[in-house]
Design an enzyme around this catalytic site. Structure first.
Site, mmCIF file in Angstrom:
data_model
loop_
_atom_site.group_PDB
_atom_site.id
_atom_site.type_symbol
_atom_site.label_atom_id
_atom_site.label_comp_id
_atom_site.label_asym_id
_atom_site.label_seq_id
_atom_site.Cartn_x
_atom_site.Cartn_y
_atom_site.Cartn_z
ATOM 1 N N LYS A 1 33.521 -35.860 0.911
ATOM 2 C CA LYS A 1 32.092 -35.611 1.100
ATOM 3 C C LYS A 1 31.290 -36.891 0.849
ATOM 4 C CE LYS A 1 30.845 -31.585 -0.407
ATOM 5 N NZ LYS A 1 30.715 -30.669 -1.557
ATOM 6 N N ARG B 1 27.198 -32.185 -6.600
ATOM 7 C CA ARG B 1 28.160 -31.585 -5.666
ATOM 8 C C ARG B 1 29.548 -32.170 -5.860
ATOM 9 N NH1 ARG B 1 25.588 -33.023 0.002
ATOM 10 N NH2 ARG B 1 26.855 -31.265 0.698
ATOM 11 N N GLY C 1 35.139 -24.034 -0.846
ATOM 12 C CA GLY C 1 34.779 -23.037 -1.838
ATOM 13 C C GLY C 1 35.516 -23.169 -3.158
ATOM 14 N N MET D 1 35.563 -25.901 -5.350
ATOM 15 C CA MET D 1 34.902 -26.630 -6.420
ATOM 16 C C MET D 1 33.428 -26.213 -6.458
ATOM 17 S SD MET D 1 37.500 -28.557 -7.259
ATOM 18 C CE MET D 1 36.806 -29.926 -8.134
ATOM 19 N N ARG E 1 32.385 -33.768 8.217
ATOM 20 C CA ARG E 1 33.783 -34.158 8.053
ATOM 21 C C ARG E 1 34.503 -33.816 9.335
ATOM 22 N NH1 ARG E 1 34.429 -29.329 3.916
ATOM 23 N NH2 ARG E 1 33.915 -27.748 5.440
ATOM 24 N N HIS F 1 33.660 -17.995 4.363
ATOM 25 C CA HIS F 1 34.768 -18.393 3.503
ATOM 26 C C HIS F 1 36.109 -17.927 4.066
ATOM 27 C CE1 HIS F 1 37.546 -17.705 0.079
ATOM 28 N NE2 HIS F 1 37.090 -18.883 -0.311
ATOM 29 N N SER G 1 77.144 -37.618 8.369
ATOM 30 C CA SER G 1 76.052 -36.669 8.507
ATOM 31 C C SER G 1 75.666 -36.236 7.100
ATOM 32 C CB SER G 1 76.494 -35.476 9.356
ATOM 33 O OG SER G 1 75.450 -34.535 9.411
ATOM 34 N N CYS H 1 71.971 -32.953 8.547
ATOM 35 C CA CYS H 1 72.141 -31.602 9.061
ATOM 36 C C CYS H 1 71.793 -30.532 8.039
ATOM 37 C CB CYS H 1 73.553 -31.400 9.579
ATOM 38 S SG CYS H 1 74.801 -31.539 8.304
ATOM 39 N N TYR I 1 69.797 -39.433 14.108
ATOM 40 C CA TYR I 1 69.337 -38.124 14.567
ATOM 41 C C TYR I 1 69.097 -37.195 13.391
ATOM 42 C CZ TYR I 1 74.091 -36.363 13.799
ATOM 43 O OH TYR I 1 75.277 -35.998 13.233
HETATM 44 P P1 ADP Z 1 30.746 -27.231 -0.434
HETATM 45 O O1 ADP Z 1 31.694 -28.288 -0.797
HETATM 46 O O2 ADP Z 1 31.143 -25.892 -0.950
HETATM 47 O O3 ADP Z 1 30.412 -27.244 1.025
HETATM 48 P P2 ADP Z 1 28.254 -28.569 -0.911
HETATM 49 O O4 ADP Z 1 28.239 -29.602 -1.958
HETATM 50 O O5 ADP Z 1 28.325 -29.038 0.482
HETATM 51 O O6 ADP Z 1 29.408 -27.537 -1.231
HETATM 52 O O7 ADP Z 1 26.982 -27.683 -1.120
HETATM 53 C C1 ADP Z 1 26.843 -26.462 -0.487
HETATM 54 C C2 ADP Z 1 25.532 -26.398 0.237
HETATM 55 O O8 ADP Z 1 24.477 -26.665 -0.639
HETATM 56 C C3 ADP Z 1 25.367 -27.421 1.336
HETATM 57 O O9 ADP Z 1 25.918 -27.012 2.519
HETATM 58 C C4 ADP Z 1 23.887 -27.495 1.461
HETATM 59 O O10 ADP Z 1 23.433 -26.477 2.301
HETATM 60 C C5 ADP Z 1 23.423 -27.258 0.059
HETATM 61 N N1 ADP Z 1 23.044 -28.544 -0.532
HETATM 62 C C6 ADP Z 1 23.815 -29.414 -1.201
HETATM 63 N N2 ADP Z 1 23.115 -30.490 -1.571
HETATM 64 C C7 ADP Z 1 21.863 -30.305 -1.128
HETATM 65 C C8 ADP Z 1 20.668 -31.064 -1.173
HETATM 66 N N3 ADP Z 1 20.616 -32.248 -1.773
HETATM 67 N N4 ADP Z 1 19.576 -30.547 -0.582
HETATM 68 C C9 ADP Z 1 19.629 -29.357 0.025
HETATM 69 N N5 ADP Z 1 20.697 -28.602 0.107
HETATM 70 C C10 ADP Z 1 21.819 -29.059 -0.465
HETATM 71 MG MG MG Z 2 29.474 -28.350 2.008
#
Ligand code: ADP
Ligand code: MG
Ligand code: MG
Length: 880
Positions: free
Chosen positions: A22, A91, A100, A102, A333, A449, A764, A832, A852
């Site tokens: 990220k 984040r 989902g 972390m 990503r 999710h 082999s 093998c 092989y």
């Molecule tokens: P995940 O790894 O579960 O996708 P994120 O860190 O991307 O978690 O956060 C989940 C959501 O929170 C993001 O998709 C975004 O919508 C919201 N978010 C995160 N940071 C910000 C921010 N600085 N401003 C507004 N929304 C945010």
């Molecule tokens: Mg996200």
């Protein structure tokens, strides 16, 4: 002291190890000039140090403070400043995306004072400010302070009393903040922390610590992500999708992750924040509808998505927010996709000129190809459709409906196929999703999710089947027309069409398998993509691919699938069934005469077996392994036989008595280390000679046959020499040429490979036995006994029987390969064991210079693809 904090302007997409996926991509987008809210990333190195030492490493807090001050200066407001607060999100973000898994905390910096400043800043929008504040306490309480999320959710539900969240007013949210603060007090014995800097520090530590949360550990093991990477933390200034109907938040893909089709795929939710889109609080709208609501933001988003796809040269998924008509990018990503989409997209990108075919081959995996070879539902079969949802992750899954993760795990452990049915899934459902054949939800879109996680795992998933009323409490769901499905009732779900059927629907072969079986490519886009990628992989690979087969049918299938020979033809299966009788005669033989008669009876049968296989392979090499398992495996069970003889008393037949004595005599404490393989050949006169004669005569009878004779379990060159001399005589007499070689499956053989190669025309590697003997454990005993503990402890990341252990077993293979070739240049080398079909092990074989790999017939296409990928990956790294 290492640099622990990077501003978004300092990083780039290649720094994933350090900044997490990220953070690296936020930096990349920032530097591409895209609208990313400013912020900074705390490295995975800081996380590792925190996890090792239990505290933030020295100097980190100061470094964070410096970056925060710079951010505050740039934004013109301080974190949590009472009259005009800067708010941030904290984040998580590891190298590999763990959907989902972390934790993320939004709106950090709010307290009883700054909430008023935020309202003022937003032109007196009190509702928005209090909504943001209650979200902070909710997220912080749950993820940082470990409070049960249900407590917050329950309070919200009670407040809503059936209303939509859009109907709630500022006063409602203000009241909710009070309730939430009470929950925090009751659960932790302390007040919700009002100090913004303390909020931030606690959140950072919580993200670091969440790396070792049980569900993160489980996900990593499932996805084979190393346990010691750690996660980065991103501190990102907040933008707000929840400040009115001209704001909102959404997720999107640059192409359909299910089919690979180009177009606009995404979900958008007005007046909402963060997780609302995937959590399914309200039904989202298709992204296309944003065009009508906010044309400018939509157009800009389309331009950015195109730019991202061209820049990353791949499908991207993105998260974005619109704050009062201004678009902000919050994440991108390279997106997960289904196996079918992976093949299609790779070829589409070639046609668009974004990548070449070499790269296309590296963009797909053997595991994905294996998924495409699974059967699908029979469209012509009689079937009762009860609902239709979204085709979130393809495949055909049949099983008993279950309504909780625990039940799914329980029934799966008892050997039942189950479908996990939920209104929507959350990270706690992971163990149930792993245990189930498929996942069905009644809410949530392709970015929910359930959908994201199922696609990542290659598990069949239908999501958002809204006609279904799912009740986890009553363990049942209802479908239109009064259909009720209770726990244990069988259902079938089609992840490619989104259909849900009552009962078991029969399945048919996949078109990809039909293509491998020889059907023409035709106009199926997926088959065409597979064909192009496989052809290129075949032309790029250096490893040949053979198959393990011991009957004509398997041999023929292997050949159709592209096998270039048989690397392992086991002869023990030819001693089973009716022929056990003949083996008994051999064991009981009294004197040379009886033994020779017993062998003579076996010989024509063996000859016919070999001839059939030689015919099926039509001139391709066939490596026949002489008898390997201990003889007692062919005799009756000791206990059963003793009971039989005891019960018969005086009436027991003479043969049964002799048999019992033989079983007793041949019994071994450790059969894997006993009288088997070459040892048997040296101890039972005439046994190997009979097999060699059968091979020679079969080869003579089938024009073009190419036999190779392989001696198992050799540990010393002397063993091999004895057998070889006898074999050479027989072959010469028959006038047949056949290479004689050996398995390398005992550590001593690997260590004396230089000597053994003097007598062996090929090696082999029998990596099943070699793994057992190198580690000193027997597969049958240890997997159930302690492997899961070893995986937990990280003694190994994956079972060494699944993926070749490079450090130990791999080292022996390399030693043997090198010393063998030094003694006999051009010595042919193959593998093998089960590992011959395992992607990572195939890459190892390529690197170790083997000629092989040999695997089960169904894995042959996978091995061809992975051998191609290995060659291209190595070629790539040479030039880099
Ligand atoms: P995940 O790894 O579960 O996708 P994120 O860190 O991307 O978690 O956060 C989940 C959501 O929170 C993001 O998709 C975004 O919508 C919201 N978010 C995160 N940071 C910000 C921010 N600085 N401003 C507004 N929304 C945010
Ligand atoms: Mg996200
Ligand atoms: Mg073996």
């Amino acid at each position: 002291m290492p640099k622990y904090v990077y501003d978004f302007t300092e990083g780039n997409k290649d720094l994933k190890d350090l900044l997490g996926g990220k953070g690296a991509n936020l930096a990349e987008m920032t530097n591409l000039g895209l609208p990313v809210p400013p912020g900074f990333t705390i490295t995975t190195e800081a996380c590792r140090s925190f996890l090792a030492g239990g505290a933030l490493p020295d100097g980190l807090e100061e470094e964070i403070a410096l970056h925060l001050t710079a951010l505050e200066k740039r934004m013109g407001r301080r974190l949590g400043q009472a009259d005009d607060p800067l708010l941030v999100s904290v984040r998580s973000g590891a190298k590999f995306s763990m959907p989902g898994m972390m934790e993320t905390v939004l709106n950090i910096g709010l307290n009883d004072e700054s909430v008023r400043g935020l309202a003022k800043q937003a032109g007196g929008n009190e509702r928005f400010a209090w909504d943001s504040y209650r979200r902070l306490i909710q997220m912080f309480g749950r993820t940082v302070q470990g409070i049960d999320g249900e407590l917050f959710d329950g309070a919200l539900e009670r407040l809503k009393a059936g209303r939509s969240d859009l109907d709630l007013q500022a006063e409602d949210f203000q009241r909710l903040v009070e309730t939430y603060k009470e929950i925090v007090r009751a659960e932790t014995g302390e007040d919700f922390p009002a100090d913004p800097y303390r909020q931030m520090r606690m959140a950072v530590e919580a993200v670091f610590a969440s790396w070792n949360a049980p569900r993160a550990v489980l996900y990593r093991r499932q996805e084979r992500i190393p346990a010691d990477l750690g996660t980065a933390v991103n501190v990102c200034s907040m933008v707000f999708g929840n400040c009115g109907m001209d704001s909102g938040t959404g997720v999107a893909f640059t192409r359909d992750p299910g089919s690979g089709q180009q177009g606009v795929y995404g979900d958008y939710l007005q007046n909402a924040q963060g997780e609302d889109v995937v959590a399914g609080i309200r039904n989202t709208m298709p992204l296309q509808e944003l065009e009508a609501i906010d044309r400018d933001s939509y157009d800009e988003l389309m331009r950015i998505m195109e730019k991202l796809e061209n820049h990353y040269r791949d499908l991207c998924d993105i998260e974005f927010t619109v704050e009062r008509g201004k678009l902000w990018m919050l994440q991108t990503r390279v997106g997960k996709r289904t196996a079918a989409a992976a093949f299609r997209i790779a070829v589409q990108l070639v046609d668009q000129g974004l990548i070449d075919l070499d790269e296309a081959v590296t963009r797909v995996t053997g595991d994905q190809l294996a998924q495409l070879m699974f059967p699908r539902f029979d469209g012509g079969a009689d079937r009762k459709r009860i609902a239709r949802g979204m085709n979130a992750s393809p495949g055909a899954a049949v099983g008993k409906a279950v309504f909780s993760s625990e039940r799914a795990v329980e029934l799966a452990a008892a050997g039942e196929a189950v479908i996990l049915v939920r209104r929507e899934t959350n990270p706690d459902d992971l163990s149930g999703m792993i245990a189930a054949q498929g996942v069905l939800t009644s809410r949530g879109g392709k970015t929910s999710h359930a959908a994201v996680v199922a696609r990542g795992m290659g598990k069949t998933c239908v999501c958002g089947a809204e006609e279904l009323e799912v009740s986890a409490a009553e363990r049942r769901f209802t479908a239109p027309g009064g259909v009720v499905v209770a726990e244990g009732d069988v259902i079938s779900i089609d992840g490619s069409s989104g259909e849900v059927f009552l009962g078991e629907v029969p399945v048919v072969a996949s078109p990809v398998v039909e293509y491998f079986e020889g059907a023409p490519v035709g106009d199926d886009e997926l088959v065409a993509a597979v064909h192009r990628i496989m052809s290129h992989a075949d032309s790029a690979r250096r490893l040949a691919v053979r198959a393990n087969a011991d009957n004509a049918e398997d041999a023929a299938r292997a050949r159709r699938f592209g096998a270039q020979g048989i690397g392992l033809c086991r002869t023990e299966h030819m001693f089973l069934g009716d022929r056990r009788q003949l083996v008994e005669d051999l064991v009981l033989a009294d004197g040379d005469g009886e033994r020779e008669r017993a062998l003579a009876a076996l010989e024509p049968l063996q000859r016919a077996d070999f001839a059939e296989i030689f015919r099926a392979m039509d001139g391709l090499p066939v490596t026949v392994r002489l008898l390997d398992p201990p003889l007692h495996e062919f005799l009756p069970d000791y206990t059963e036989l003793s009971v039989k003889v005891a019960l018969a008393g005086d009436r027991a037949s003479g043969k049964d008595r002799r048999l019992l004595a033989a079983v007793k005599r041949l019994h071994e404490q450790n059969p894997m280390l006993g009288l088997r393989g070459v040892r048997l050949g040296l101890v039972v006169p005439g046994l190997f000679a009979m097999q060699v004669r059968a091979i020679a005569e079969a080869a003579r009878a089938v024009p073009g046959a190419r036999a190779e004779i392989m001696i198992p379990l050799v540990g010393a060159v002397q063993e091999l020499e004895c057998v070889r001399e006898e074999a050479a005589g027989i072959l010469a007499e028959a006038g047949v040429e056949a290479a004689v070689g050996t398995m390398i499956e005992v550590p001593r053989a690997a260590l004396t490979a230089g000597q053994i190669a003097e007598a062996a025309e090929f090696f082999s590697f029998g990596t099943n036995d070699l793994t057992q003997m190198t580690w000193g454990f027997s597969r049958d005993d240890v997997e159930a006994a302690f492997f899961s503990r070893y995986l937990d402890l990280g003694v190994f990341g994956v079972s060494p029987f699944e993926t070749l252990d490079r450090g130990g077993v791999g080292r022996l293979v390399r030693i043997a390969a090198e010393e063998g070739r030094r003694a006999r240049p051009g010595l042919k080398l193959g593998i093998c064991g089960e590992h011959g079909g395992d992607p990572d092990s195939i890459h190892f074989c390529h690197e170790a210079g083997l000629d092989y790999v040999s695997c089960s017939p169904f894995r042959v296409p996978v091995a061809r693809l992975e051998a191609g990928r290995a060659a291209l990956a190595c070629a790539g790294s040479d030039t880099r």
